[in-house]
Enzyme design. Sequence first.
Site: not given
Length: 629
Positions: A490-491, A533
């Site tokens: 996950d960004l 994301d």
Amino acid sequence: MQTDALRADNAVSSSLLAPRDRTPGWLWEWALLVGAVACVSLAISDPRPGQVMVWFANAFGAVALMRLPKRQWPAFLVLVALVLWAAHGGFTLVSPNVAVSQAGGLHTAWVAFADVPGYLLGMALAALWLERLPALEQAGESPTVQAQVLLRGALLPAMASAPLGGLAGVLALRGDWSNMALNWLVGGTIGSVAMLPLVLLLATRGVRSAARGWFQPVHVGMALISLSVVLWSATSLPKPFVVMLAPMVWVAVRSTLLNSLVVNGLIALAMAALIRVGVLLPPPSSIWWGDAVYYISVLATLLPGLFLAVMSEGQRRMTQALADREARALSLYRATPAMLHSIDGSGCIVQVNQLWLDTLGYQEAEVLGRHIADFMTSGSARYARDVVIPQALHDGRCNNVEYQFLTRDGAVRDVLLSAVWEFDADGRPERSLAVLQDVTEKKRLQARSHFAEHDALTGLPNRVLLHDRLKMLCAHHDRHNGLFAVGFLDLDHFKDVNDVYGHDAGDALLQAVARRLQGVLRAEDTVSRLGGDEFVMLLGGLSHSGELSTLVAKIMATFAEPCHLGPGPDGPVVQVAASLGVAVYPGDGTDPQTLLLHADQAMYEAKRSGRNRCAFYRRPVKAGRGHPL
């Protein structure tokens, strides 16, 4: 109309030889026909005793036998014998010039009867020998076969029956056997040469069909002109036979085989009649065969026209066959259920089929002569000009080249093109034949299928394909043991990028991350986007935990470099970071749901630990106890 006449003007076919059962009345009809032709022969032949009599009847009798089963031959020959006896006897009685000489001889009835065995033998032998000719059906188009027909059906039967004819002359007229036999040979040969090809053709086509084909103004006119030339030359020229040949050559070249054979027969009848009335007289000769030699000139006049007619017919048939094959090939080309076009060496269209026109919406007149690039998109035209055509000219062909063609209304059609080139003797390209497959709908369906399993923004596998591949990995490793890992990424602070730079920049960042992850992972690994994301990676084929640690380090290293979001060189540049959670099969789960859940939990542990790092899943420990739940 001329083409139809040529097609209908068939030569003798194998159907002529097929035995046909007929009624006795039909036997009488043939026998009476032979008798009628015999009467014509007697009426127009030289009436002087011992002279050549041009005998036309044997050709009709031989063809009649060929049309009958052999079990009916005896009955037919008996009927013919009676009819010929009656005809011959009648002419002997009424013609004083043919009466029995006063030096002594047989009764007139026996004069008539003496000739009949020779006639019957000639008919039977001609029928037997013609039946054994393998290529009889080609007689109307092959001079070689026609020569065999005349040899077997005219000359050899006349030679075989000539001794009997000479004997009949000796018994009836007290003449010289050699002279009588030679006259019989010449007269029988001329009559059969004049009539046999025509009778064979009539027997094959049928008299009614042949009559419809012949009774046309042009054919009747040519026959009348030919007879006029014969009459004029016979009455005006000292050596008329060369001139008589001219109309037969003219008809042979300019008309059909049927008309040529009819004209040949009419001219033979005319020449025999002219000899009878004293217009064409043999010159005085002191040798016994002098009159027979003169009659050979008649034969020499008939043969060139006959063979030229056969050669012309063969040439017409060949030309027509080539035209028919070309027409069939063109029809198949136009109706082929695939797009086809042909272009010349300069790239201009010379031929297209109907499906090509229907698919692109053009009429043929709008297409022929135009360059093929006029119907392509600009990109396909450049690709064809710069890459495909040069390579195809070198190889002589191209296969499954992807092009985009434009329809008449501007729509784009995707095609796969395969082509072969034809070259001249100097190696220059003359034309190509291309086969095009319209794959527009197929590509649309493939795109729909692709996007059903792939993320539209990044092109990565989506949740559906991820679960399918994860299920396969679990099943495979359950059978074969080994390790694989699930990484949940996950960004960090992705929402800030959207808020500050906009959603286009956020999309560009997601695409850049997808490219970086694909670049660092191995061929057997899978990276997918679940949405937002969030990315999930399947890291398969691990031999030990150290290999997994190395791969994870490479993944995290991809986020060290800043990311340029564009567009253009002045676009924003951001420093991207990510949190990664990893679950390992089989220790952290043996089914897709458990592995994804534990990898997700590990990712959140990485975020709680400060973000921009990787965390491996650890089983929770129950409070007060030292072992996992």
